[in-house]
Design a protein around this motif. Structure first.
Motif, short mmCIF file in Angstrom:
data_model
loop_
_atom_site.label_atom_id
_atom_site.label_comp_id
_atom_site.label_asym_id
_atom_site.label_seq_id
_atom_site.Cartn_x
_atom_site.Cartn_y
_atom_site.Cartn_z
N VAL A 1 0.63 -0.89 0.29
CA VAL A 1 -0.26 -0.01 0.02
C VAL A 1 0.77 1.25 0.25
N VAL A 2 2.14 1.16 0.72
CA VAL A 2 2.71 2.19 0.64
C VAL A 2 3.11 2.26 -0.36
N ASP A 3 3.99 1.27 -1.36
CA ASP A 3 4.61 2.18 -2.63
C ASP A 3 3.50 2.38 -3.10
N GLU A 4 2.36 1.73 -3.59
CA GLU A 4 1.62 2.09 -4.07
C GLU A 4 1.39 3.77 -4.64
N PHE A 5 1.31 3.87 -2.85
CA PHE A 5 0.85 5.27 -2.65
C PHE A 5 2.22 6.15 -2.67
N SER A 6 3.14 5.99 -3.35
CA SER A 6 4.62 6.17 -3.04
C SER A 6 4.41 7.12 -4.63
#
Length: 113
Positions: free
Chosen positions: A62-67
């Motif tokens: 989730v963090v990777d995608e949002f970043s």
């Protein structure tokens, strides 16, 4: 509230085993429950030493995608002349700051729940 089958069948048994000194790793080997449930029922998730690992493991995609989305949005909004001046190193630094902020935010949410 509807409980999952795993919770219905094993929650009390696992909690009793943990109270009697069994570790989460031993519980996972003995019963068909995931490490997530073992840690959740033992309250291991909320120990400071495990919280970083838990958050990074659970929310890394989730963090990777949002970043990536945020960096793309920033790039789209910046004028081309500014985009050309931003180095790959700067983008990577911003990416690290964004990810760390998201992980810290997630840890605070988990602590409050």
């Amino acid at each position: 509230m509807k409980q999952k089958k795993t919770e219905k069948l094993y929650k009390e048994i696992v909690k009793k085993e943990i109270d009697n000194g069994m570790t989460c790793e031993e519980v996972v080997k003995k019963y068909p429950v995931s490490m997530y449930y073992a840690r959740k029922w033992s309250n291991d998730v909320y120990h400071k030493k495990d919280l970083n690992h838990y958050v990074r493991d659970r929310y890394k995609w989730v963090v990777d995608e949002f970043s990536i989305k945020l960096a793309g949005s920033l790039a789209d909004e910046l004028p081309v002349c500014i985009q050309e001046d931003i180095t790959d190193e700067t983008w990577e630094q911003w990416d690290r700051v964004i990810k760390q902020s998201l992980y810290d935010f997630s840890k605070e949410i988990i602590k409050k729940n």
